[in-house]
Design a protein around this motif. Structure first.
Motif, short mmCIF file in Angstrom:
data_model
loop_
_atom_site.label_atom_id
_atom_site.label_comp_id
_atom_site.label_asym_id
_atom_site.label_seq_id
_atom_site.Cartn_x
_atom_site.Cartn_y
_atom_site.Cartn_z
N VAL A 153 -4.31 -2.61 1.13
CA VAL A 153 -3.69 -2.61 2.59
C VAL A 153 -3.33 -3.78 2.91
CG1 VAL A 153 -5.03 -3.24 4.87
CG2 VAL A 153 -5.68 -1.43 3.98
N ASP A 154 -3.49 -5.00 1.99
CA ASP A 154 -3.26 -6.58 2.02
C ASP A 154 -2.10 -6.26 1.66
OD1 ASP A 154 -3.82 -8.93 1.63
OD2 ASP A 154 -2.80 -9.12 -0.30
N ARG A 155 -1.91 -5.42 0.49
CA ARG A 155 -0.31 -5.14 -0.19
C ARG A 155 0.80 -4.87 0.68
NH1 ARG A 155 -0.34 -4.05 -6.61
NH2 ARG A 155 1.51 -5.09 -6.71
N VAL A 156 0.39 -3.83 1.46
CA VAL A 156 1.40 -3.29 2.27
C VAL A 156 1.50 -4.20 3.39
CG1 VAL A 156 1.50 -1.56 3.78
CG2 VAL A 156 0.41 -0.68 1.73
N LEU A 157 0.59 -4.71 4.68
CA LEU A 157 0.30 -5.32 5.41
C LEU A 157 1.42 -6.69 5.22
CD1 LEU A 157 -2.74 -4.80 7.38
CD2 LEU A 157 -0.43 -3.12 6.93
N ASN A 158 1.37 -7.04 4.04
CA ASN A 158 2.38 -8.32 3.63
C ASN A 158 3.35 -8.86 2.91
OD1 ASN A 158 0.09 -10.43 5.10
ND2 ASN A 158 -1.36 -9.81 3.75
N GLU A 159 3.45 -6.88 3.14
CA GLU A 159 4.75 -7.07 1.84
C GLU A 159 5.03 -6.78 0.64
OE1 GLU A 159 8.28 -6.31 4.61
OE2 GLU A 159 6.91 -8.09 5.89
N ARG A 160 3.53 -6.84 -0.21
CA ARG A 160 4.04 -7.07 -1.36
C ARG A 160 4.63 -6.48 -2.08
NH1 ARG A 160 0.63 -12.24 -0.60
NH2 ARG A 160 -2.08 -11.51 0.74
N GLY A 161 4.48 -5.15 -2.71
CA GLY A 161 4.74 -4.69 -2.48
C GLY A 161 4.05 -3.70 -3.77
N GLY A 162 5.01 -3.30 -4.65
CA GLY A 162 4.27 -1.92 -6.00
C GLY A 162 3.46 -1.30 -5.20
N VAL A 163 3.83 -0.64 -3.91
CA VAL A 163 2.98 0.16 -3.08
C VAL A 163 3.29 1.74 -3.18
CG1 VAL A 163 0.87 1.12 -1.90
CG2 VAL A 163 1.02 -1.37 -2.14
N SER A 164 3.47 3.09 -3.44
CA SER A 164 4.37 4.12 -3.24
C SER A 164 4.63 5.12 -2.01
CB SER A 164 3.36 4.94 -3.70
OG SER A 164 1.88 5.84 -3.35
N PRO A 165 5.71 5.05 -1.69
CA PRO A 165 6.17 5.65 -0.12
C PRO A 165 4.79 6.14 0.75
CG PRO A 165 8.26 5.67 -0.96
CD PRO A 165 6.17 5.28 -2.56
N GLU A 166 4.06 6.95 -0.48
CA GLU A 166 2.89 8.13 0.41
C GLU A 166 2.22 7.10 1.62
OE1 GLU A 166 0.03 11.76 -0.45
OE2 GLU A 166 1.25 10.77 -1.72
N THR A 167 1.74 5.86 0.60
CA THR A 167 0.25 5.59 0.65
C THR A 167 0.70 4.33 1.88
OG1 THR A 167 -0.46 5.55 -1.92
CG2 THR A 167 -1.64 3.64 -0.61
N THR A 168 1.83 4.17 1.53
CA THR A 168 2.22 3.44 2.36
C THR A 168 1.86 3.47 3.44
OG1 THR A 168 3.46 1.76 0.99
CG2 THR A 168 4.21 1.31 3.14
N ARG A 169 2.77 4.40 3.88
CA ARG A 169 2.44 5.40 5.38
C ARG A 169 1.73 5.30 5.83
NH1 ARG A 169 7.60 8.14 2.73
NH2 ARG A 169 6.21 9.32 2.14
N LYS A 170 0.32 5.89 5.05
CA LYS A 170 -1.07 6.42 5.66
C LYS A 170 -2.00 4.34 5.92
CE LYS A 170 -2.20 9.60 1.54
NZ LYS A 170 -3.65 10.10 0.54
N VAL A 171 -1.43 3.90 5.14
CA VAL A 171 -1.85 2.29 5.65
C VAL A 171 -1.69 1.87 6.73
CG1 VAL A 171 -1.52 -0.07 5.20
CG2 VAL A 171 -2.22 1.17 3.16
N LEU A 172 -0.12 1.59 6.82
CA LEU A 172 0.92 1.57 8.69
C LEU A 172 0.10 2.59 9.83
CD1 LEU A 172 3.98 0.81 6.82
CD2 LEU A 172 1.84 -0.55 7.53
N LYS A 173 0.25 3.73 8.90
CA LYS A 173 -0.15 5.00 10.27
C LYS A 173 -2.06 4.81 10.80
CE LYS A 173 -1.41 9.89 11.08
NZ LYS A 173 -3.07 9.56 11.75
#
Length: 339
Positions: A20-40
């Motif tokens: 969650v921290d990597r997605v919200l702070n745009e640290r990269g290295g997270v798959s598109p599918e997981t990124t969508r789940k976290v943002l949703k």
């Protein structure tokens, strides 16, 4: 952001707080599918902050290669950079670390350190416990590893990319058995004895020669340890003690030194000489009819396959076959088919 909020988003998305921290702070290295789940999940709980767009940052890939100065590894470094450049900085950021093959502990420490910030690792390494332990740690951290050139059969790895080294040795043995046209010994020059690829090449070469040319005396292997002075000294001594040399097979680097010693002993172009890799030295030896065959590993294909398989795994979850997906075809060069 409060830890409780992070935990709530992580629970809804079914991922860890670190993700969650990597997605919200745009640290990269997270798959598109997981990124969508976290943002949703963040939108569902009404997270009061500006959310990033649904695109991933470039995958952070680390490549560990040998710094032995051989043409093959110089080619690998160049081709990895070319492939990464073709893919673009938005898709991949490639980091390269060159480590001496005589320092497995340093390689292991570097792997451990980089695995904390990398999404995937491509590694050339030898059979040492510290290296295996470092790769096991990568596995526990969820960082996929691709081994390259020489395999580490017991390692925690996604797959291996390279030629069949045993088959390469057998191919050299078959060629030698057919072209040696004079009586005499056959010499074998090899690199580091802890390099599985060298051991496999020698084993394959020896096996075929004993089957197809049992009358040929195979001298003891000269282990040059990838040290040019050592190769020169060992070969000079061996040639001085051999009355008749019909052939020579070199599994590794040092073709400048090998050809120098063969010329000194008036054997260059007279004995059957087989080696590995096509580069400036072997190219000229082939042109001069002083080298019979060069068995090439195709460094460019190594780089392309290693990056492709790693990215397919990171982006789509693809699970490659340990050997088949990363198998590189051996190329055979003679004076007649030079590039």
């Amino acid at each position: 952001m409060k830890k409780l909020t992070l935990e709530t988003v992580a629970k809804i998305a079914g991922v860890g707080i670190a993700t969650v921290d990597r997605v919200l702070n745009e640290r990269g290295g997270v798959s598109p599918e997981t990124t969508r789940k976290v943002l949703k999940a963040a939108r569902e709980i009404g997270l009061k902050r500006l959310l990033p767009e649904e695109y991933r940052h470039a995958w952070q890939i680390e490549v560990f290669l040998s710094n032995n100065g051989s043409s093959f590894f110089q080619q690998l470094v160049r081709y990895f950079s070319e492939v990464a450049g073709e893919l673009g900085y938005r898709r991949i950021t490639l980091h390269k670390t060159l480590v001496a093959e005589s320092q497995p502990e340093k390689l292991a420490q570097s792997i451990i350190a980089r695995s904390a910030t990398r999404d995937g690792i491509i590694v050339f390494g030898h059979d040492y416990p510290p290296v295996y332990r470092a790769l096991a740690l990568c596995r526990s951290r969820g960082v996929p590893v691709v081994t390259i050139v020489t395999d580490l059969p017991d390692a925690e790895r996604l797959c291996h990319v390279g030629i069949d080294q045993y088959q390469a040795g057998r191919t050299a043995g078959l060629l030698m058995s057919k072209i040696v046209n004079q009586p005499g010994d056959v010499l074998m020059v090899s690199g580091r004895f802890d390099y599985l690829a060298h051991r496999q090449r020698i084993a394959g070469f020896r096996e075929v020669m004993m089957q197809r040319a049992p009358q040929r005396h195979l001298r003891e292997v000269l282990f040059g340890l990838d040290q040019r002075d050592t190769i020169r000294t060992l070969l000079d001594s061996s040639l001085s003690r051999s009355r008749h040399v019909a052939g020579l097979y070199n599994t590794g680097m040092g073709n400048s030194e090998v050809s120098e010693m063969l010329r000194l002993h008036q054997l260059l172009g007279r004995c059957s000489y087989i080696t590995h890799e096509l580069y400036s030295v072997t190219h000229q030896l082939l042109r001069n009819d002083e080298l019979a065959f060069a068995l090439d590993q195709n460094a460019q294909q190594h780089a392309r396959l290693a990056i492709d398989l790693l990215l397919r795994h990171l982006e789509n979850g693809y699970q490659p076959d340990v050997y088949q997906d990363g198998k590189v075809a051996l190329r055979l060069f003679t004076a007649e088919n030079l590039e």
